[in-house]
Design a protein around this motif. Structure first.
Motif, PDB file in Angstrom:
ATOM      1  N   LEU A 242       0.799  -1.212   0.000  1.00 33.64           N
ATOM      2  CA  LEU A 242       0.000   0.000   0.000  1.00 33.64           C
ATOM      3  C   LEU A 242       0.839   1.273   0.000  1.00 33.64           C
ATOM      4  CD1 LEU A 242      -2.798   0.885  -0.031  1.00 33.64           C
ATOM      5  CD2 LEU A 242      -2.963   0.560   2.414  1.00 33.64           C
ATOM      6  N   GLN A 245       2.838   1.684  -3.153  1.00 40.10           N
ATOM      7  CA  GLN A 245       1.980   1.976  -4.300  1.00 40.10           C
ATOM      8  C   GLN A 245       1.609   3.453  -4.352  1.00 40.10           C
ATOM      9  OE1 GLN A 245      -1.800   2.054  -4.245  1.00 40.10           O
ATOM     10  NE2 GLN A 245      -2.189   1.599  -6.377  1.00 40.10           N
ATOM     11  N   MET A 246       1.493   4.075  -3.188  1.00 39.28           N
ATOM     12  CA  MET A 246       1.064   5.461  -3.162  1.00 39.28           C
ATOM     13  C   MET A 246       2.158   6.439  -3.562  1.00 39.28           C
ATOM     14  SD  MET A 246      -1.297   5.307   0.239  1.00 39.28           S
ATOM     15  CE  MET A 246      -1.918   6.980   0.287  1.00 39.28           C
ATOM     16  N   GLY A 249       4.538   5.716  -8.039  1.00 36.14           N
ATOM     17  CA  GLY A 249       4.086   6.186  -9.347  1.00 36.14           C
ATOM     18  C   GLY A 249       3.485   5.108 -10.230  1.00 36.14           C
ATOM     19  N   ASN A 250       3.764   3.846  -9.923  1.00 40.80           N
ATOM     20  CA  ASN A 250       3.167   2.728 -10.668  1.00 40.80           C
ATOM     21  C   ASN A 250       3.304   2.838 -12.173  1.00 40.80           C
ATOM     22  OD1 ASN A 250       2.108   1.832  -8.169  1.00 40.80           O
ATOM     23  ND2 ASN A 250       0.508   3.356  -8.435  1.00 40.80           N
ATOM     24  N   THR A 270      -1.873  -4.681  -6.569  1.00 43.11           N
ATOM     25  CA  THR A 270      -2.995  -3.982  -5.951  1.00 43.11           C
ATOM     26  C   THR A 270      -3.665  -3.040  -6.945  1.00 43.11           C
ATOM     27  OG1 THR A 270      -1.418  -2.394  -5.090  1.00 43.11           O
ATOM     28  CG2 THR A 270      -2.191  -4.066  -3.572  1.00 43.11           C
ATOM     29  N   THR A 271      -2.884  -2.472  -7.869  1.00 43.86           N
ATOM     30  CA  THR A 271      -3.482  -1.568  -8.837  1.00 43.86           C
ATOM     31  C   THR A 271      -4.367  -2.324  -9.812  1.00 43.86           C
ATOM     32  OG1 THR A 271      -1.410  -0.355  -8.739  1.00 43.86           O
ATOM     33  CG2 THR A 271      -2.966   0.343 -10.392  1.00 43.86           C
TER      34      THR A 271
ATOM     35  N   GLN B 207       2.944   6.725 -15.420  1.00 47.03           N
ATOM     36  CA  GLN B 207       2.428   6.443 -14.081  1.00 47.03           C
ATOM     37  C   GLN B 207       0.987   5.966 -14.163  1.00 47.03           C
ATOM     38  OE1 GLN B 207       3.002   9.087 -10.819  1.00 47.03           O
ATOM     39  NE2 GLN B 207       4.409  10.350 -11.972  1.00 47.03           N
ATOM     40  N   GLU B 208       0.638   5.069 -13.263  1.00 49.85           N
ATOM     41  CA  GLU B 208      -0.748   4.609 -13.208  1.00 49.85           C
ATOM     42  C   GLU B 208      -1.276   4.744 -11.790  1.00 49.85           C
ATOM     43  OE1 GLU B 208      -0.869   0.656 -14.775  1.00 49.85           O
ATOM     44  OE2 GLU B 208      -0.319   1.325 -16.790  1.00 49.85           O
ATOM     45  N   ASP B 210      -4.862   4.039  -9.278  1.00 46.34           N
ATOM     46  CA  ASP B 210      -5.992   3.127  -9.355  1.00 46.34           C
ATOM     47  C   ASP B 210      -7.309   3.722  -8.905  1.00 46.34           C
ATOM     48  OD1 ASP B 210      -5.414   3.284  -6.744  1.00 46.34           O
ATOM     49  OD2 ASP B 210      -5.726   1.171  -6.324  1.00 46.34           O
TER      50      ASP B 210
END
Lengths: 317, 317
Positions: A242, A245-246, A249-250, A270-271, B207-208, B210
């Motif tokens: 978590l 992920q925040m 930048g994913n 998680t995304t 970047q992604e 959710d």
């Protein structure tokens, strides 16, 4: 004659009765059985849960290769992650996960060891009264709070400091550093406290200074424990979803530097999990990521056991 | 009674004060899914309508799972519905459109909420499901205020999201690097945006995030950031961008002058039970469509002057 016969019979019956009584389980024995039964049942349930989870994740995770016929090598070495278009190269996430894990461990270890030395050798009293509660507090903070602080503080700070969007491995490292610090610190404290008192006394008696004693005797003999602590910290960092992920930048692209957006196995999981359909490639690919996570945590555990064994040998010498 | 299970980590707020589910909810989905499986067996056998008592006896269990974009509306409407039908238990959960569609297809829930047509999702047998369109959502590109962009041509927008244009000065803005924030692959909002803007071309890797809430916060705080959001998430920190001079307003969506919009679907499988049917009917009623839908930032299905099918073909009503 009849009398004796009768007596004999009576005796026989009595001894038989005693026989039965002696062979009957006592109350204590039955309690023993019950206790054993309960603990076997609990163990059985736990083994069942663990085994079925292993089986579940493995069977789902290998579906990518058995049903969708993606080659394992392509999955592990590919750099294009676009499951909707059928491209599932997981290398960017694997690299991302390892990068944040190692970076966080490298940053956190000196702080953790320093804190632990202070708590055990320099000022045990303050350590127990002040630092212990602080560190326990850090453990108790939920990861979403860390993530939120990361998003509100670390990311803008990084943006001002190094430019770009602020999302990236370095921000994730910062957040994870704070998250693994208590793990590594408490375990290091335990291993420093476990160093036999006579090691320290002998060293001091030989005329070594306090610093010499700490750095050459205590740290040295606690090394396996400290390594174990670091690996546990890494395992936590590797599995954290978590908070990372925040702030990371994913972006499923190969990380080129520490300040560009990246992604980890967990952040991708998680995304993506809510938007995929059971049994399709995008979903199976996520399960394969989960399988990698599982294998890695098994690896971390094996590593801890290995180090513990080596440590024992060292002490024996 | 209405039980709304949200993960607890509602971080980011929607403009209308409706909180959006975040990560925690997805983790909770696992638990939710298990409890659904357990409960699922005894689902909604709509009250063995006891002797002659008519609509009064409406009871049963309705579970709506899926799209987080539809969730606030479904939850609010569900609360109103159960206030009138106290014997109905209605549960609204998030989890994502993909989760909604696959859960309803598996028969685990009564209603699967989705932002996209079931036909658009691989692995979903759309002919087995019944579509109930309950609202319309308009989406628009949003940029950080600093970029100095108020209007873009459709072609420019496409070039930005495919990575051909990388600086805002190329489209008349400031000399500032463009930071693209995408939604996760497979997200309904992303699918709608890409269908309307990219038309089959792949977006550049970036970047992604959710959730709409995360995008809202990040675009608002990151210089040069661009993304896309449902109208209801606009804030004064963001600049909603007009395309070819058309402003993103409800009226323009209703006539299809604004092209980026999608239906909010509630999918059912087979013949839904009485409680579910009644709830779906309530969703389509004037009560919901004329007040609740508009109050919460959606567009009423009754106001649409055009219709769109799963292939994206638009016809006049």
């Amino acid at each position: 004659m009849e009398q004796t016969n009768f007596q004999l019979k009576k005796q026989d019956a009595q001894s038989h009765e005693w026989d039965v009584r002696l062979h009957r389980a006592t109350r204590a024995t039955r309690e023993d059985w019950l206790g054993r039964g309960i603990s076997y049942l609990c163990i059985g349930v736990i083994i069942l849960v663990v085994a079925s989870m292993l089986w579940f994740i493995t069977s789902k995770g290998i579906a990518t290769f058995t049903q969708n016929h993606v080659s394992l090598w392509k999955f592990l070495s590919g750099t294009n992650w676009a499951p909707d278009q059928g491209n599932i190269g997981a290398l960017p996430m694997i690299v991302g996960s390892f990068a944040v894990t190692f970076a966080a461990a490298i940053v956190a270890t000196p702080f953790a060891v320093g804190t632990a030395i202070f708590m055990t050798e320099i000022s045990p009293n303050k350590g127990r009264k002040v630092l212990q509660p602080v560190i326990e507090l850090l453990v108790g903070i939920p990861s979403v709070v860390y993530g939120f602080i990361g998003l509100a503080v670390v990311v803008p700070f990084m943006r001002h400091l190094v430019g770009g969007s602020g999302f990236g491995i370095i921000s994730a490292t910062f957040v994870l550093f704070v998250m693994v610090l208590p793990t590594i610190t408490t375990m290091t404290v335990d291993s420093l406290r476990a160093v036999p008192r006579h090691y320290k006394e002998a060293s001091l008696a030989l005329g070594a200074t306090r610093w010499q004693t700490v750095s050459r005797v205590i740290l040295r003999s606690a090394t396996p424990g400290i390594l174990t602590a670091v690996i546990f910290g890494m395992a936590r960092a590797f599995g954290e979803a978590l908070a990372v992920q925040m702030v990371i930048g994913n972006a499923a692209i190969m990380p080129k530097n520490l300040i560009s957006p990246a992604s980890t196995l967990t952040s991708q999981l998680t995304t993506g999990i809510g938007d995929t359909i059971d049994g399709t490639l995008p979903n199976n690919a996520l399960w394969s990521l989960a399988l990698i996570l599982l294998l890695m945590s098994l690896f971390f555990n094996a590593l801890v056991r290995f180090i513990a064994k080596r440590g024992q040998l060292k002490n024996g010498r | 009674m209405l039980s709304l299970r949200s993960g607890g980590s509602t971080i980011l707020k929607k403009r209308h004060g409706v909180t959006e589910m975040n990560k925690g909810s997805k983790l909770a989905m696992g638990i939710a899914a298990i409890s659904l499986l357990l409960v699922g067996c005894g689902k909604a056998t709509s009250s063995s309508s006891s002797k002659g008592s008519s609509s009064e006896a409406l009871s049963g269990k309705v579970t709506a799972v899926g799209s987080t974009a539809l969730q606030p509306l479904a939850a609010k409407a569900g609360a109103n519905f159960t206030a009138k039908n106290s014997k109905v238990t209605l549960t609204v959960q998030g989890g994502g459109s993909g989760t909604g569609l696959s859960q309803v297809q598996a028969g685990a829930v009564s209603i699967g909420d989705s932002d996209i047509f079931a036909e658009e999702k691989d692995g979903i047998k759309a002919d087995k499901l019944t579509d109930h369109k309950v609202a319309v959502v308009g989406m628009a590109p949003v940029v950080n205020k600093d970029a100095g962009i108020k209007n873009l041509k459709m072609a420019q927008l496409k070039q930005i999201f495919t990575g051909k244009i990388t600086n805002w000065k190329e489209v008349g803005g400031k000399d500032q690097k463009i930071v693209i924030i995408n939604r996760a692959q497979g997200s309904g909002t992303r699918a709608t945006f890409e269908n309307a803007v990219l038309k089959g071309t792949d977006a550049v890797k970036s970047q992604e995030q959710d959730s709409n809430g995360a995008v809202q916060k990040i675009v608002g705080s990151t210089p040069g950031a661009v993304s896309y959001l449902a109208f209801s998430y606009f804030t004064n920190k963001l600049q909603a961008v007009s395309i070819d001079g058309v402003t993103p307003t409800d009226n323009n969506v209703e006539t299809n002058k604004w092209k980026i919009w999608s239906y909010e679907h509630m999918y059912t499988k087979g013949t839904p039970d009485k409680a579910t049917t009644a709830f779906l009917k309530y969703m389509d009623s004037k009560d919901v469509q004329d007040s609740l839908v508009k109050d919460m930032g959606y567009i009423s299905i009754h106001d649409m002057k055009v219709a769109k099918d799963a292939k994206g073909t638009v016809t006049q009503n």
